[in-house]
Design a protein around this motif. Structure first.
Motif, short mmCIF file in Angstrom:
data_model
loop_
_atom_site.label_atom_id
_atom_site.label_comp_id
_atom_site.label_asym_id
_atom_site.label_seq_id
_atom_site.Cartn_x
_atom_site.Cartn_y
_atom_site.Cartn_z
N LEU A 141 0.82 -1.22 0.00
CA LEU A 141 0.00 0.00 0.00
C LEU A 141 0.86 1.27 0.00
O LEU A 141 1.94 1.29 0.57
CB LEU A 141 -0.85 -0.01 1.28
N TRP A 142 0.31 2.34 -0.65
CA TRP A 142 0.91 3.68 -0.55
C TRP A 142 0.52 4.20 0.83
O TRP A 142 -0.52 4.85 0.98
CB TRP A 142 0.32 4.63 -1.59
N LEU A 143 1.32 3.93 1.84
CA LEU A 143 0.93 4.27 3.21
C LEU A 143 0.73 5.77 3.41
O LEU A 143 -0.16 6.19 4.15
CB LEU A 143 1.97 3.75 4.19
N GLY A 144 1.53 6.57 2.73
CA GLY A 144 1.45 8.02 2.91
C GLY A 144 0.13 8.60 2.44
O GLY A 144 -0.22 9.73 2.79
N LYS A 145 -0.63 7.82 1.62
CA LYS A 145 -1.90 8.32 1.08
C LYS A 145 -3.09 7.62 1.74
O LYS A 145 -4.24 7.88 1.38
CB LYS A 145 -1.97 8.04 -0.42
N ALA A 146 -2.84 6.67 2.66
CA ALA A 146 -3.93 5.84 3.19
C ALA A 146 -4.52 6.39 4.48
O ALA A 146 -3.96 7.29 5.12
CB ALA A 146 -3.41 4.43 3.41
N GLU A 147 -5.69 5.86 4.84
CA GLU A 147 -6.37 6.24 6.09
C GLU A 147 -5.75 5.48 7.25
O GLU A 147 -5.20 4.39 7.06
CB GLU A 147 -7.85 5.82 6.01
N LYS A 148 -5.93 6.04 8.45
CA LYS A 148 -5.28 5.48 9.63
C LYS A 148 -5.59 3.99 9.85
O LYS A 148 -4.69 3.20 10.13
CB LYS A 148 -5.66 6.29 10.88
N THR A 149 -6.87 3.62 9.69
CA THR A 149 -7.24 2.21 9.94
C THR A 149 -6.52 1.28 8.96
O THR A 149 -5.99 0.23 9.36
CB THR A 149 -8.77 2.02 9.77
N GLU A 154 -2.44 -2.78 7.71
CA GLU A 154 -1.36 -3.22 6.82
C GLU A 154 -0.07 -3.51 7.59
O GLU A 154 0.61 -4.50 7.33
CB GLU A 154 -1.07 -2.13 5.77
N ILE A 155 0.24 -2.61 8.52
CA ILE A 155 1.51 -2.72 9.25
C ILE A 155 1.45 -3.83 10.30
O ILE A 155 2.42 -4.56 10.49
CB ILE A 155 1.86 -1.34 9.88
N ARG A 156 0.28 -4.00 10.93
CA ARG A 156 0.13 -5.02 11.97
C ARG A 156 -0.10 -6.41 11.36
O ARG A 156 0.58 -7.37 11.73
CB ARG A 156 -1.05 -4.65 12.88
N ASP A 157 -1.03 -6.51 10.41
CA ASP A 157 -1.38 -7.82 9.85
C ASP A 157 -0.18 -8.50 9.18
O ASP A 157 -0.01 -9.72 9.28
CB ASP A 157 -2.52 -7.69 8.82
N SER A 158 0.63 -7.69 8.50
CA SER A 158 1.79 -8.29 7.81
C SER A 158 2.79 -8.83 8.82
O SER A 158 3.39 -9.89 8.61
CB SER A 158 2.45 -7.25 6.90
N PRO A 182 4.56 11.26 9.13
CA PRO A 182 4.77 11.07 10.57
C PRO A 182 3.79 10.08 11.21
O PRO A 182 4.17 9.30 12.09
CB PRO A 182 4.59 12.47 11.14
N MET A 183 2.51 10.07 10.74
CA MET A 183 1.54 9.13 11.32
C MET A 183 1.94 7.69 10.99
O MET A 183 1.91 6.81 11.87
CB MET A 183 0.13 9.42 10.78
#
Ligand SMILES: [Zn+2]
Length: 270
Positions: A141-149, A154-158, A182-183
């Motif tokens: 995923l493009w993390l910088g463009k994604a919503e917090k949830t 993505e970061i936890r499940d992987s 930063p988020m």
């Protein structure tokens, strides 16, 4: 301390033009590894670098390099692992966890051909061979463009999925497309990773942010001399002429093509 972290994607013959940037041929990869040895660099693990940054290691090699692979394409197992083993080098592989045993379908948008991803068995074999398995999100995923949830998932499940496969902690992360804010970085920290690789070029020093580690991308088209410069200067772009000049000047001086610096100075002083 000063460490160059190399970023590779695929060790394979490119199937088309779009892929050429990301495919280092097995022959070129072997030459890179040989060059690391010849230039006197010591290959270290990401964990060693992070330990060095945190002051947990006092004896840190002067010329250190880390080898990383993004995405988790099967060619890393097929073509890179045998070479790494031959040289006795450590490496980190950042895997897109939801594609394990599948295909790199997110690459289709960029005109890249379909490639087989690492299977769970191959990931386990890599881990058992001493290769560090890290996370590259669940879906690239493009993390910088994604919503917090979505970012959190993505970061936890992987992390959970990969830990399930390797049976040990997955503590390193790499931002897909180098995309972060930063988020995103905070969520990586809160999820329990000990460090994260960016795609920002440059060397890593003791005061570098461990969640924004610098990396130098090795491209398929890089000639061996370009690899050598990247190893030394940790840049992603072609180094400026001044840098090339400062590297070749000692050679020219040695063979007498240009006068040495001290001689220049003497002439000036007179
Ligand atoms: Zn990637």
């Amino acid at each position: 301390m000063s460490v160059t972290i190399l970023m590779y994607h695929m060790i394979a013959i490119p199937k088309n033009k779009a892929e050429a940037r990301f495919c280092r041929t097995p022959i070129a990869f072997r030459e890179d590894m040989e060059q690391i040895r010849r230039a006197g660099y010591q290959v270290v693990s990401l964990a060693t670098v992070l330990d060095g940054m945190a002051g947990r290691t006092t004896a840190f090699p002067e010329k250190a390099v880390v080898i990383t692979f993004d995405d988790g394409i099967a060619c890393v197992y097929e073509n890179a692992l045998p070479v790494l083993q031959e040289f006795g080098y450590q490496a980190s592989v950042f895997v897109v966890s939801s594609r394990v045993g599948g295909y790199n379908d997110w690459c289709e948008d960029f005109g890249l051909p379909r490639r087989r991803m690492l299977t769970a068995f191959e990931i386990r074999t890599l881990a058992d061979s001493g290769v560090d398995i890290g996370s590259h999100t669940a879906n690239h995923l493009w993390l910088g463009k994604a919503e917090k949830t979505a970012i959190t998932n993505e970061i936890r499940d992987s992390k959970v999925a990969l830990e399930d496969i390797v049976g040990r902690e997955v503590s390193h992360f790499a931002y897909p497309f180098g995309s972060w804010n930063p988020m995103v970085k905070n969520i990586v920290i809160e999820t329990g990773y000990s460090g994260a690789c960016s795609t920002i070029p440059g060397r890593n020093q003791k005061n570098t942010d461990p969640y924004l580690l610098r990396r130098s991308e090795i491209m398929g088209s890089d000639a061996l001399w370009q690899f050598r410069l990247k190893l030394r200067l940790a840049t992603n772009d072609m180094p400026p002429i001044s840098a090339i000049r400062s590297l070749v000047r000692p050679v020219f001086e040695k063979i007498g093509l240009v006068s040495s610096r001290s001689a220049d100075k003497e002439i000036k002083d007179r």
